[in-house]
Design a protein around this motif. Structure first.
Motif, PDB file in Angstrom:
ATOM      1  N   LYS A  55      10.472  -7.797  -3.535  1.00  0.00           N
ATOM      2  CA  LYS A  55      10.559  -9.103  -4.183  1.00  0.00           C
ATOM      3  C   LYS A  55      11.424 -10.068  -3.378  1.00  0.00           C
ATOM      4  O   LYS A  55      11.230 -11.287  -3.449  1.00  0.00           O
ATOM      5  N   TYR A  56      12.363  -9.535  -2.618  1.00  0.00           N
ATOM      6  CA  TYR A  56      13.139 -10.387  -1.720  1.00  0.00           C
ATOM      7  C   TYR A  56      12.285 -10.814  -0.529  1.00  0.00           C
ATOM      8  O   TYR A  56      12.372 -11.957  -0.072  1.00  0.00           O
ATOM      9  N   VAL A  71       0.962  -1.157 -10.680  1.00  0.00           N
ATOM     10  CA  VAL A  71      -0.239  -1.984 -10.809  1.00  0.00           C
ATOM     11  C   VAL A  71      -0.056  -3.295 -10.044  1.00  0.00           C
ATOM     12  O   VAL A  71      -0.973  -3.761  -9.352  1.00  0.00           O
ATOM     13  N   ASN A  72       1.120  -3.888 -10.139  1.00  0.00           N
ATOM     14  CA  ASN A  72       1.401  -5.130  -9.430  1.00  0.00           C
ATOM     15  C   ASN A  72       1.309  -4.941  -7.919  1.00  0.00           C
ATOM     16  O   ASN A  72       0.813  -5.811  -7.206  1.00  0.00           O
ATOM     17  N   ALA A  73       1.773  -3.798  -7.427  1.00  0.00           N
ATOM     18  CA  ALA A  73       1.692  -3.514  -5.992  1.00  0.00           C
ATOM     19  C   ALA A  73       0.235  -3.381  -5.553  1.00  0.00           C
ATOM     20  O   ALA A  73      -0.136  -3.804  -4.452  1.00  0.00           O
ATOM     21  N   VAL A  74      -0.612  -2.783  -6.395  1.00  0.00           N
ATOM     22  CA  VAL A  74      -2.042  -2.687  -6.087  1.00  0.00           C
ATOM     23  C   VAL A  74      -2.635  -4.090  -5.936  1.00  0.00           C
ATOM     24  O   VAL A  74      -3.362  -4.383  -4.979  1.00  0.00           O
ATOM     25  N   VAL A  75      -2.318  -4.968  -6.881  1.00  0.00           N
ATOM     26  CA  VAL A  75      -2.821  -6.340  -6.835  1.00  0.00           C
ATOM     27  C   VAL A  75      -2.316  -7.054  -5.585  1.00  0.00           C
ATOM     28  O   VAL A  75      -3.045  -7.828  -4.951  1.00  0.00           O
ATOM     29  N   HIS A  76      -1.078  -6.775  -5.207  1.00  0.00           N
ATOM     30  CA  HIS A  76      -0.515  -7.415  -4.019  1.00  0.00           C
ATOM     31  C   HIS A  76      -1.195  -6.961  -2.729  1.00  0.00           C
ATOM     32  O   HIS A  76      -1.293  -7.738  -1.776  1.00  0.00           O
ATOM     33  N   VAL A  77      -1.651  -5.728  -2.696  1.00  0.00           N
ATOM     34  CA  VAL A  77      -2.417  -5.276  -1.533  1.00  0.00           C
ATOM     35  C   VAL A  77      -3.659  -6.140  -1.381  1.00  0.00           C
ATOM     36  O   VAL A  77      -3.972  -6.645  -0.289  1.00  0.00           O
ATOM     37  N   ILE A  78      -4.367  -6.355  -2.482  1.00  0.00           N
ATOM     38  CA  ILE A  78      -5.585  -7.170  -2.463  1.00  0.00           C
ATOM     39  C   ILE A  78      -5.260  -8.625  -2.153  1.00  0.00           C
ATOM     40  O   ILE A  78      -5.908  -9.267  -1.322  1.00  0.00           O
ATOM     41  N   ALA A  88       0.840  -1.204   0.000  1.00  0.00           N
ATOM     42  CA  ALA A  88       0.000   0.000   0.000  1.00  0.00           C
ATOM     43  C   ALA A  88       0.876   1.256   0.000  1.00  0.00           C
ATOM     44  O   ALA A  88       0.593   2.236  -0.706  1.00  0.00           O
ATOM     45  N   PHE A  89       1.940   1.229   0.791  1.00  0.00           N
ATOM     46  CA  PHE A  89       2.858   2.363   0.827  1.00  0.00           C
ATOM     47  C   PHE A  89       3.580   2.537  -0.509  1.00  0.00           C
ATOM     48  O   PHE A  89       3.787   3.665  -0.974  1.00  0.00           O
ATOM     49  N   ILE A  90       3.949   1.425  -1.145  1.00  0.00           N
ATOM     50  CA  ILE A  90       4.603   1.487  -2.453  1.00  0.00           C
ATOM     51  C   ILE A  90       3.674   2.127  -3.486  1.00  0.00           C
ATOM     52  O   ILE A  90       4.102   2.969  -4.285  1.00  0.00           O
ATOM     53  N   VAL A  91       2.404   1.749  -3.464  1.00  0.00           N
ATOM     54  CA  VAL A  91       1.434   2.345  -4.392  1.00  0.00           C
ATOM     55  C   VAL A  91       1.348   3.853  -4.161  1.00  0.00           C
ATOM     56  O   VAL A  91       1.388   4.648  -5.120  1.00  0.00           O
ATOM     57  N   TYR A  92       1.238   4.242  -2.901  1.00  0.00           N
ATOM     58  CA  TYR A  92       1.153   5.669  -2.572  1.00  0.00           C
ATOM     59  C   TYR A  92       2.380   6.423  -3.074  1.00  0.00           C
ATOM     60  O   TYR A  92       2.266   7.518  -3.671  1.00  0.00           O
ATOM     61  N   CYS A 148      11.015   2.786  -6.582  1.00  0.00           N
ATOM     62  CA  CYS A 148      11.399   1.676  -7.466  1.00  0.00           C
ATOM     63  C   CYS A 148      12.309   0.704  -6.720  1.00  0.00           C
ATOM     64  O   CYS A 148      12.165  -0.516  -6.852  1.00  0.00           O
ATOM     65  N   TYR A 149      13.211   1.247  -5.925  1.00  0.00           N
ATOM     66  CA  TYR A 149      14.089   0.388  -5.132  1.00  0.00           C
ATOM     67  C   TYR A 149      13.291  -0.366  -4.071  1.00  0.00           C
ATOM     68  O   TYR A 149      13.539  -1.553  -3.816  1.00  0.00           O
ATOM     69  N   MET A 150      12.311   0.295  -3.481  1.00  0.00           N
ATOM     70  CA  MET A 150      11.467  -0.348  -2.475  1.00  0.00           C
ATOM     71  C   MET A 150      10.688  -1.507  -3.092  1.00  0.00           C
ATOM     72  O   MET A 150      10.561  -2.582  -2.483  1.00  0.00           O
ATOM     73  N   PHE A 151      10.170  -1.307  -4.286  1.00  0.00           N
ATOM     74  CA  PHE A 151       9.457  -2.378  -4.981  1.00  0.00           C
ATOM     75  C   PHE A 151      10.408  -3.543  -5.259  1.00  0.00           C
ATOM     76  O   PHE A 151      10.044  -4.718  -5.073  1.00  0.00           O
ATOM     77  N   TYR A 152      11.608  -3.219  -5.694  1.00  0.00           N
ATOM     78  CA  TYR A 152      12.627  -4.238  -5.942  1.00  0.00           C
ATOM     79  C   TYR A 152      12.908  -5.044  -4.684  1.00  0.00           C
ATOM     80  O   TYR A 152      12.938  -6.284  -4.714  1.00  0.00           O
TER      81      TYR A 152
END
Length: 319
Positions: free
Chosen positions: A123-124, A176-183, A79-83, A116-120
């Protein structure tokens, strides 16, 4: 190792160091690909060899509490990544068309680099999905495609943010992937929280639809590149890869939807479900981010890589 091979590797590393964006070099794991490769290699070996051997003569761990904490943490993180994606450009300065990688040193550019780094890095964190499988002795769910997906995503993203850390139109799929991951992780959170929350999982079928919508949105957005009169996106190869990824997975997930919900090839009945912790619940067919997941309450979550492994063989089998 021959002198020629050493020379090639040395030249490759020199090339990577020259092309690495100076604004990302100070971040952990971003100096060179050695650390990233070691982590992912360790993950693969643990998932397929070390982990199963360690658990061979041990009883499976009951990790419901840990899974609840993990799923909640992933909901909040995504959620924070999306924001941050929205504030770094997608809701502020981006046109949602030909948005180039920002090469400036403005606060806005650095904000995009950070998200972008946070999203990366997220994945870990997702590698823990597999660790939970190993500790709970669900080795059958750790398919080749499951491991491949979880290791390939951070591997490809390392190269992405090394060369283009400030996003542009190439990072839309991440948001978009982060949004899906929230759900998705919210669904898993409810599912792992016990029988009293099962009445809130009526929307289980729509998880597949959410994934299909994701791929449509990502493919439609990136397809604009091919119809623009001019778009000087710095690394067009990323555009092509994102388009192929979105289209390919849309076709696979669509086939699963047809087989499971239109042609009526359902999952096993309640009576056929393995009982865990003294209970069995209704089966849940869910496609999400490359995981065939099963929580501690007997629910099965069928996700991308598991389904893909079946579809590649030409059919969807019942679990």
């Amino acid at each position: 190792m021959s002198q020629t091979a050493v020379s090639i590797i040395s030249k490759f590393y020199s090339f990577v160091e020259l092309r690495t964006d100076e604004r990302i070099k100070s971040y952990p794991l971003m100096q060179r690909p050695i650390g990233m490769n070691l982590i992912l290699l360790t993950y693969v070996i643990f998932s397929k060899y070390i982990g199963p051997r360690l658990m061979a003569n041990r009883k499976p761990f009951h990790l419901n509490t840990a899974m609840i904490v993990y799923n909640l943490s992933m909901v909040l993180l995504n959620a924070f990544i999306v924001y941050e994606f929205l504030m770094a450009g997608w809701a502020t300065t981006y046109t949602w068309k030909c948005d180039l990688v920002d090469t400036s040193t403005t606060p806005q550019a650095y904000r995009m680099i950070r998200v972008c780094y946070m999203f990366y890095m997220s994945k870990y964190f997702e590698l823990l999905d597999t660790v939970f499988f190993v500790l709970r002795k669900k080795q059958s769910q750790i398919t080749f495609l499951h491991v491949f997906h979880h290791s390939f995503m951070p591997w490809t993203w390392w190269w992405g943010i090394t060369l283009t850390p400030a996003g542009g139109m190439g990072c839309f799929h991440a948001m978009v992937n982060a949004v899906v991951h929230v759900i998705m992780y919210f669904y898993y959170l409810l599912s792992a929280s016990g029988p009293r929350f099962q009445k809130y999982l009526w929307w289980k079928k729509y998880m597949t639809a959410i994934q299909l919508i994701q791929f449509v949105i990502v493919s439609a957005h990136i397809s604009q590149y091919y119809f623009m009169e001019k778009c000087d996106y710095q690394i067009p190869m990323y555009i092509h890869l994102i388009w192929m990824y979105g289209t390919f997975f849309f076709l696979l997930f669509s086939n699963f939807w047809i087989q499971a919900y239109i042609k009526g090839k359902r999952l096993p009945s309640v009576e056929e479900m393995p009982k865990q912790n003294g209970s069995a619940s209704k089966p849940i067919a869910v496609l999400a981010n490359g995981k065939h997941m099963e929580n501690g309450n007997g629910h099965h979550h069928t996700n991308g890589n598991f389904v893909m492994s079946k579809l590649v063989m030409g059919k969807v089998k019942e679990i």
